[in-house]
Motif scaffolding. Structure first.
Motif, short mmCIF file in Angstrom:
data_model
loop_
_atom_site.label_atom_id
_atom_site.label_comp_id
_atom_site.label_asym_id
_atom_site.label_seq_id
_atom_site.Cartn_x
_atom_site.Cartn_y
_atom_site.Cartn_z
N PHE A 99 -4.03 8.68 16.32
CA PHE A 99 -5.30 9.05 15.70
C PHE A 99 -6.07 7.82 15.22
N GLY A 100 -5.33 6.79 14.83
CA GLY A 100 -5.99 5.59 14.32
C GLY A 100 -6.85 4.90 15.37
N LYS A 104 -14.16 7.77 14.70
CA LYS A 104 -14.59 8.87 13.84
C LYS A 104 -13.97 10.21 14.24
N LYS A 105 -13.55 10.32 15.47
CA LYS A 105 -12.95 11.58 15.95
C LYS A 105 -11.64 11.88 15.24
N LEU A 107 -11.06 12.14 12.19
CA LEU A 107 -11.27 13.08 11.08
C LEU A 107 -11.14 14.52 11.56
N TYR A 108 -11.73 14.81 12.70
CA TYR A 108 -11.61 16.16 13.24
C TYR A 108 -10.19 16.41 13.74
N MET A 109 -9.56 15.40 14.32
CA MET A 109 -8.19 15.57 14.82
C MET A 109 -7.23 15.93 13.69
N ILE A 110 -7.43 15.32 12.53
CA ILE A 110 -6.60 15.64 11.37
C ILE A 110 -6.84 17.08 10.93
N GLU A 132 -7.95 8.67 26.87
CA GLU A 132 -7.01 9.43 26.05
C GLU A 132 -7.68 10.04 24.83
N ASP A 133 -8.56 9.30 24.14
CA ASP A 133 -9.17 9.82 22.93
C ASP A 133 -10.00 11.07 23.22
N LYS A 134 -10.74 11.07 24.34
CA LYS A 134 -11.54 12.22 24.71
C LYS A 134 -10.66 13.38 25.16
#
Length: 247
Positions: A99-100, A104-105, A107-110, A132-134
């Motif tokens: 997640f790090g 900014k994404k 925050l939603y992932m958490i 991967e992040d998307k």
């Protein structure tokens, strides 16, 4: 020549969707059950949709349906909600590194980290050519969409089609039984499962049907926290033994 890499969100959602189909089928049914239960309390169906959008807590939402009763105190609501969702602390710790890297994404992932989403994030890797992040963001957002959709269907059905919804709240219990059974049969970490079952049975006997949940959950949490090193050591030993058998 390497295939062209596609980093767009549209491609990420297209690729992620097949991975989320099992969650879609599950969330559609249990989300519908939640919507029906919530509407039966006399609330407009829009509130069920709104709650699934801003709370999105699965079993916590099922529990919250009963919080609207006058005799439930504010401190009890806080404590019960914390105990039901305390497992998410451990989920988050195991995904800090991934997640790090999401900007900014994260925050939603958490916010969107449910049991089923966590399972997908831990067992699924972004296919070649997909950022991967998307990809992870698409999985999380699709899962919440399924839950909101199920809640909307259930709340609308409860408002338009009168029927007896007695026992429908067992849908969430059934889901956890299925998840537990699959994890047990997969041969993963079984010590936490044994701790959970043993603690629940013990405190059910000691405190009865109406008072066993909180002490059993406290016991489970303490056992997992203070026994973490032993559990991880035992699991590593089991992996080494399995590797020895295969060599």
């Amino acid at each position: 020549m390497e295939p062209k890499r596609k980093y767009g969100y549209a491609n990420a959602f297209r690729v992620a969707f097949p991975y989320t189909i099992p969650v879609f089928t599950g969330y559609l049914f249990i989300g519908t059950a939640f919507g029906v239960m919530f509407q039966e309390k006399g609330y407009n169906f829009l509130w069920a949709i709104f709650m699934s959008m801003v709370v999105y807590a699965g079993s916590g939402q099922y529990l919250a349906v009963n919080f609207f009763a006058p005799q439930v105190g504010f401190l009890n609501i806080i404590f019960m909600t914390f105990m039901v969702n305390v497992r998410h602390i451990f989920y988050g710790l195991s995904l800090l590194e991934r997640f790090g890297k999401m900007g900014k994404k994260r925050l939603y992932m958490i916010f969107s980290l449910t049991d089923e989403t966590y399972s997908l994030l831990c067992t699924t890797k972004a296919p070649k050519g997909v950022a991967e992040d998307k990809f992870l963001f698409a999985i999380a957002l699709l899962d919440q969409f399924y839950w909101v959709l199920g809640s909307a269907i259930g709340a609308l059905a409860g408002a338009l089609i009168p029927f007896d919804a007695k026992g429908i709240d067992f849908a969430m219990t059934a889901l956890f039984i299925v998840i537990f059974t699959e994890q047990w049969l997969s041969g993963g970490k079984r010590i936490p499962a044994v701790i959970g079952v043993a603690s629940t049975v013990l405190f059910r006997i000691l405190f009865g049907r109406d008072n066993f949940i909180l002490p059993s959950m406290i016991c489970i949490m303490l056992c997992l926290v203070f026994g973490r090193k032993y559990i991880e050591k035992d699991e590593e030993k089991g992996v080494e033994q399995d590797a020895g058998k295969c060599s």
